[in-house]
Structure formats: structure tokens, C-alpha cells
Write a protein that holds these residues in place. Structure first.
Motif, mmCIF file in Angstrom:
data_model
loop_
_atom_site.group_PDB
_atom_site.id
_atom_site.type_symbol
_atom_site.label_atom_id
_atom_site.label_comp_id
_atom_site.label_asym_id
_atom_site.label_seq_id
_atom_site.Cartn_x
_atom_site.Cartn_y
_atom_site.Cartn_z
ATOM 1 N N GLY A 12 -20.464 -19.030 -0.834
ATOM 2 C CA GLY A 12 -19.657 -19.600 0.063
ATOM 3 C C GLY A 12 -19.113 -20.838 -0.515
ATOM 4 O O GLY A 12 -18.890 -20.742 -1.785
ATOM 5 N N TYR A 13 -18.946 -21.974 0.261
ATOM 6 C CA TYR A 13 -18.318 -23.386 -0.259
ATOM 7 C C TYR A 13 -19.040 -24.444 -0.054
ATOM 8 O O TYR A 13 -19.833 -24.551 1.130
ATOM 9 N N PRO A 14 -18.873 -25.301 -0.673
ATOM 10 C CA PRO A 14 -19.628 -26.641 -0.399
ATOM 11 C C PRO A 14 -19.106 -27.233 0.862
ATOM 12 O O PRO A 14 -17.873 -27.016 1.079
ATOM 13 N N ARG A 23 -21.893 -21.042 4.162
ATOM 14 C CA ARG A 23 -22.455 -19.884 3.787
ATOM 15 C C ARG A 23 -21.618 -18.531 4.028
ATOM 16 O O ARG A 23 -21.605 -18.304 5.396
ATOM 17 N N VAL A 24 -20.787 -17.745 3.331
ATOM 18 C CA VAL A 24 -19.963 -16.675 3.608
ATOM 19 C C VAL A 24 -20.855 -15.612 3.763
ATOM 20 O O VAL A 24 -20.879 -14.619 4.819
ATOM 21 N N LEU A 25 -21.754 -15.308 2.628
ATOM 22 C CA LEU A 25 -22.764 -14.083 2.711
ATOM 23 C C LEU A 25 -23.952 -14.634 1.918
ATOM 24 O O LEU A 25 -23.889 -15.607 1.253
ATOM 25 N N GLY A 42 -14.735 -3.980 2.690
ATOM 26 C CA GLY A 42 -15.202 -4.766 4.030
ATOM 27 C C GLY A 42 -13.884 -5.350 4.817
ATOM 28 O O GLY A 42 -12.821 -5.270 4.210
ATOM 29 N N PRO A 43 -13.983 -5.438 6.142
ATOM 30 C CA PRO A 43 -13.006 -6.060 6.793
ATOM 31 C C PRO A 43 -12.336 -7.096 6.331
ATOM 32 O O PRO A 43 -13.389 -7.798 5.630
ATOM 33 N N ASN A 44 -11.324 -7.545 6.825
ATOM 34 C CA ASN A 44 -10.568 -8.979 6.449
ATOM 35 C C ASN A 44 -11.477 -10.144 6.858
ATOM 36 O O ASN A 44 -12.148 -10.094 7.698
ATOM 37 N N THR A 46 -14.407 -10.915 5.363
ATOM 38 C CA THR A 46 -15.910 -10.750 5.218
ATOM 39 C C THR A 46 -16.296 -11.407 3.785
ATOM 40 O O THR A 46 -17.613 -11.652 3.756
ATOM 41 N N GLY A 47 -15.525 -11.780 2.999
ATOM 42 C CA GLY A 47 -15.815 -12.438 1.750
ATOM 43 C C GLY A 47 -15.836 -11.681 0.492
ATOM 44 O O GLY A 47 -16.573 -11.990 -0.497
ATOM 45 N N LYS A 48 -14.969 -10.685 0.478
ATOM 46 C CA LYS A 48 -15.009 -9.807 -0.814
ATOM 47 C C LYS A 48 -14.392 -10.828 -2.018
ATOM 48 O O LYS A 48 -15.174 -10.835 -3.012
ATOM 49 N N SER A 49 -13.293 -11.599 -1.692
ATOM 50 C CA SER A 49 -12.902 -12.405 -2.600
ATOM 51 C C SER A 49 -13.705 -13.567 -3.249
ATOM 52 O O SER A 49 -13.967 -13.987 -4.389
ATOM 53 N N THR A 50 -14.596 -14.125 -2.246
ATOM 54 C CA THR A 50 -15.356 -15.113 -2.590
ATOM 55 C C THR A 50 -16.547 -14.471 -3.314
ATOM 56 O O THR A 50 -17.190 -15.126 -4.440
ATOM 57 N N ASP A 170 -9.764 -8.181 -8.181
ATOM 58 C CA ASP A 170 -9.579 -8.550 -6.666
ATOM 59 C C ASP A 170 -8.446 -7.876 -6.298
ATOM 60 O O ASP A 170 -7.316 -8.206 -6.542
ATOM 61 N N GLU A 171 -8.503 -6.828 -5.253
ATOM 62 C CA GLU A 171 -7.238 -6.014 -4.712
ATOM 63 C C GLU A 171 -6.274 -5.697 -5.767
ATOM 64 O O GLU A 171 -5.002 -6.324 -5.406
ATOM 65 N N PRO A 172 -6.398 -5.220 -7.050
ATOM 66 C CA PRO A 172 -5.306 -4.987 -7.787
ATOM 67 C C PRO A 172 -4.383 -3.824 -7.128
ATOM 68 O O PRO A 172 -3.228 -4.005 -7.771
HETATM 69 N N1 LIG Z 1 -11.752 -22.468 -0.285
HETATM 70 C C1 LIG Z 1 -12.483 -22.082 1.107
HETATM 71 N N2 LIG Z 1 -13.012 -23.035 1.448
HETATM 72 C C2 LIG Z 1 -13.709 -22.675 2.831
HETATM 73 N N3 LIG Z 1 -13.698 -21.468 3.274
HETATM 74 C C3 LIG Z 1 -12.987 -20.548 2.634
HETATM 75 C C4 LIG Z 1 -12.385 -20.782 1.429
HETATM 76 N N4 LIG Z 1 -11.693 -19.603 1.032
HETATM 77 C C5 LIG Z 1 -12.034 -18.591 1.848
HETATM 78 N N5 LIG Z 1 -12.697 -19.427 2.897
HETATM 79 C C6 LIG Z 1 -13.583 -18.578 4.065
HETATM 80 O O1 LIG Z 1 -14.372 -17.497 3.663
HETATM 81 C C7 LIG Z 1 -14.380 -16.320 4.356
HETATM 82 C C8 LIG Z 1 -14.133 -15.076 3.271
HETATM 83 O O2 LIG Z 1 -12.830 -15.165 2.667
HETATM 84 P P1 LIG Z 1 -12.571 -14.208 1.635
HETATM 85 O O3 LIG Z 1 -11.115 -14.411 1.123
HETATM 86 O O4 LIG Z 1 -13.399 -14.243 0.647
HETATM 87 O O5 LIG Z 1 -12.551 -12.919 2.446
HETATM 88 P P2 LIG Z 1 -12.138 -11.587 2.232
HETATM 89 O O6 LIG Z 1 -12.911 -10.296 2.348
HETATM 90 O O7 LIG Z 1 -11.513 -11.389 0.577
HETATM 91 O O8 LIG Z 1 -10.733 -11.223 3.001
HETATM 92 P P3 LIG Z 1 -9.438 -10.388 2.908
HETATM 93 O O9 LIG Z 1 -9.890 -9.197 3.170
HETATM 94 O O10 LIG Z 1 -8.602 -11.016 4.023
HETATM 95 O O11 LIG Z 1 -8.742 -10.687 1.654
HETATM 96 C C9 LIG Z 1 -13.227 -16.636 5.276
HETATM 97 O O12 LIG Z 1 -13.796 -16.945 6.374
HETATM 98 C C10 LIG Z 1 -12.518 -17.625 4.690
HETATM 99 O O13 LIG Z 1 -11.887 -18.185 5.749
#
Ligand SMILES: Nc1ncnc2c1ncn2[C@@H]1O[C@H](COP(=O)(O)OP(=O)(O)OP(=O)(O)O)[C@@H](O)[C@H]1O
Length: 334
Positions: A12-14, A23-25, A42-44, A46-50, A170-172
Motif C-alpha cells: 500500500g501507500y504511506p 493498506r491496499v492488500l 483481479g478486478p480494477n 484491487t492492487g495488482k500494480s501496487t 504489469d499488463e504487457p
Molecule cells: N500513489 C498512490 N497513492 C495512494 N493510493 C494509490 C496510489 N496508486 C494507487 N493507489 C490506490 O491503490 C489501489 C490499488 O491500485 P492499483 O493500481 O494497484 O490497482 P490495479 O489492480 O493495478 O488496478 P487496475 O486493474 O485498474 O490497473 C487503488 O485503490 C488505487 O486508487
């Protein structure tokens, strides 16, 4: 243990201005093994990129740890980590003025030492990486001139040129057409097997992911990470629970999403070969529920020559599936 392992990981993010971290996950436990193509879905939001950024060491974990070949990723110095782990993020604007070969050569940076000069062996690795992704013919082209699919292959070549033990992407396939998506995913799977690489790739292309992945990491809407083969996750309902909606539901038997039971009535189909699934799909689109047992409102038969539809005791023949489908939409007024 070889591979990438998550142990009680929270990402997650500070928090800003004294707020608690976001905390995202949390509580993630999983392993991606060498030789496996692991697909993260995972759905949009949900935190894949994080998660992928945290696995790459690009952002710190909030809790728990990420192990690369048994060692905490944060214990590597950056060069050491870059020799083991390559990351391909969504980069539509890769350095445009470089040629594909020059971009790929950037992947050698962790190996070239202080001078940054490429030795003969480095050039050989660059050429190999371009060939591995079927991009040798693009080598001297400026990156700006490449199509999305070509550029994605070159970015993958750059990652390979690092000669890592693990690649995270990430999403290539995000900007690619269907044949290019299939080709890129197939390439990743081949590379994971041939070079015993750990490959973790996120995608929204669910049906392709479920066909091609050796292992799936599924982030469900509750934020739990479900791991297993595509078939395991289909059988235990995890895929349906995460993605069904908008009138579509996941059909575990065929591995594709189908339109949920319509309101037109029930239909029975008597047809062989390709005619059966195509009839099922066309009728489902028009609101007919197909596939059940017992009597049906509508019976459709392909007799090798034409489609015969029986509804309310009246029989009609249609020369083409398009004509049958048109009628099946409004059979009451035909
Ligand atoms: N820099 C950031 N600071 C705070 N929250 C963030 C930041 N970047 C992303 N988030 C939040 O973290 C959560 C997960 O985002 P993330 O981009 O990881 O999801 P994802 O599963 O990759 O989404 P998508 O499928 O839309 O690409 C989201 O609620 C997003 O708003």
C-alpha cells in the motif's frame, strides 16, 4: 527456496500528513516458481500494480516480506537486484529516440560495470534477447516507429537482456490486438519454461490468462490472494465470485464468459460440430437459456442444410444462422 515468495506481505501507500498508511492488500502468502508462468488477475483497483511494484522493490512493503530465491529483496543492493529481477511496467513512452537494439542494450547495464561499455558477450546477449522475442528484424528501428506490440516485445527483450532469474510484467498486453496478446503470452510461457524463469504477469485478459497460465494469483474483491491452477480456481468458484457481473458469468467448462440466463425462454439445440456452440452463443445473446435438460420452449435443429426452429408447434426453416438469430430476437412478430 527458488522463486519469488510472499510471506505475510502487506502492500500500500504511506499515509500523508500523519495519517495511517493506506493498506491496499494485506496478509499475502504466495509463491511463483521458476519454469511457471504465473498470471496475476483481479478486478480494477484491487492492487495488482501496487503488488507488482512492491515485488520489484520499487515501493516498500508495509508489512511482511518478499523473498527472491530465499533472500529478502530489500537486502540486495540495487545492481545486485537488477541482475536477478527485471521489471516491465506499462510504458507507452519508452525512450523514443533509441533504436530497439539500444533500448534492449539498456538491460545490460547491471552487468557492464563502472564504464557501462558493452563487451562482445553483452552484444551477444542483446542479439539473443531480440531474437528470443522475435524482434531481431526490428533491431535498428527507432522505438518511436514501432507498433505497440513491437515495442512491448522490445521491452520484454530489454528485461531478458538483464539475464534475470525473475521477470515481473504489469499488463504487457494492455494495448495489443488479440493475435499479439496471444503471441506475447505464449512467448512468456515459452521463456519461463526454456530458461526456468520466474515470470509473473498481470493482465485483464482473463480468458487468455486462464488458458495459458500455469498458476494464477487472483486478487478477489475482498482483497484476498487466491492461488492455484486456473482449473482449481474455476472449480472452487473463485473466478466467478470475482468477475461475474454485468449480465456475464464465467462458464468453468468452456473457460469463457457467457451471457447469464435470459428471459426469452428455454431453447434446446440439436446440432453437431461447430454449429452447436455457435447456436448456443447466438441464442444466448438473444436471451434464450440453452443447455438445460427436459422440455424446452424452442427447439433448433441443424439438419446439414438449414436451421429448423420449432416454437409453439410451428416449424420454420432458416438458410443462415444470421436469419435464425434475427427471428429468435422477436419470434412473436415474425
Ligand atoms: N500513489 C498512490 N497513492 C495512494 N493510493 C494509490 C496510489 N496508486 C494507487 N493507489 C490506490 O491503490 C489501489 C490499488 O491500485 P492499483 O493500481 O494497484 O490497482 P490495479 O489492480 O493495478 O488496478 P487496475 O486493474 O485498474 O490497473 C487503488 O485503490 C488505487 O486508487
Amino acid at each position: 527456496m527458488k522463486g519469488v515468495a510472499l510471506r505475510g506481505l502487506a502492500v500500500g501507500y504511506p499515509g500523508r500528513r500523519g495519517r495511517a498508511p493506506r493498506r491496499v492488500l494485506a496478509g499475502l502468502d504466495a509463491v511463483a516458481r521458476p519454469g511457471d508462468l504465473t498470471v496475476l488477475i483481479g478486478p480494477n483497483g484491487t492492487g495488482k500494480s501496487t503488488l507488482l511494484r512492491t515485488l520489484s522493490g520499487l515501493q516498500p512493503a508495509l508489512d511482511g516480506e518478499v523473498l527472491l530465491d530465499g533472500r529478502d529483496v530489500t537486502s540486495f543492493d540495487p545492481l545486485e537486484l537488477a541482475r536477478r529481477l527485471a521489471v516491465v511496467l506499462t510504458e507507452r513512452d519508452a525512450p523514443a529516440l533509441l533504436t530497439a537494439r539500444e533500448l534492449t542494450a539498456l538491460g545490460r547495464h547491471p552487468h557492464t560495470g563502472f564504464t557501462g561499455r558493452l563487451a562482445e558477450a553483452d552484444h551477444a546477449v542483446v542479439s539473443w534477447a531480440l531474437e528470443a522475442v522475435n524482434a531481431a528484424h526490428l533491431a535498428e528501428r527507432p522505438v518511436i516507429e514501432l507498433s505497440d506490440g513491437e515495442r512491448q516485445r522490445v521491452l520484454t527483450a530489454r528485461a531478458l537482456a538483464q539475464e534475470p532469474t525473475a521477470i515481473l510484467l504489469d499488463e504487457p498486453t494492455a494495448f495489443l490486438d488479440v493475435p499479439s496478446r496471444v503471441a506475447l503470452m505464449g512467448l512468456l510461457r515459452r521463456l519461463s519454461r526454456e530458461r526456468s524463469l520466474v515470470v509473473v504477469v498481470s493482465t485483464h485478459d482473463l480468458e487468455l490468462a486462464l488458458r495459458i497460465a500455469d498458476r494464477v494469483w487472483l486478487i478477489d474483491p475482498a482483497g484476498a490472494l487466491r492461488c492455484g491452477t486456473p482449473e482449481q480456481l474455476a472449480l472452487d468458484g473463485a473466478i466467478s465470485a470475482s468477475f461475474d457481473g454485468g449480465g456475464l458469468s464465467f462458464d468453468a467448462a468452456s473457460g469463457v464468459f457467457v451471457l447469464r440466463g435470459g428471459t426469452a425462454g428455454t431453447a434446446r439445440i440439436a446440432a453437431d460440430g461447430l454449429h452447436r456452440p455457435l447456436l448456443e452463443r447466438a441464442l444466448a445473446r438473444e436471451g434464450w437459456r440453452t443447455g438445460g435438460a427436459g422440455p424446452a420452449d424452442l427447439t433448433v435443429t441443424w439438419d446439414g442444410d438449414a436451421y429448423e426452429a420449432v416454437l409453439d408447434g410451428t416449424t420454420r426453416r432458416f438458410a443462415t444462422l444470421a436469419e435464425l438469430t434475427d427471428w429468435a430476437r422477436r419470434p412473436d412478430i415474425a
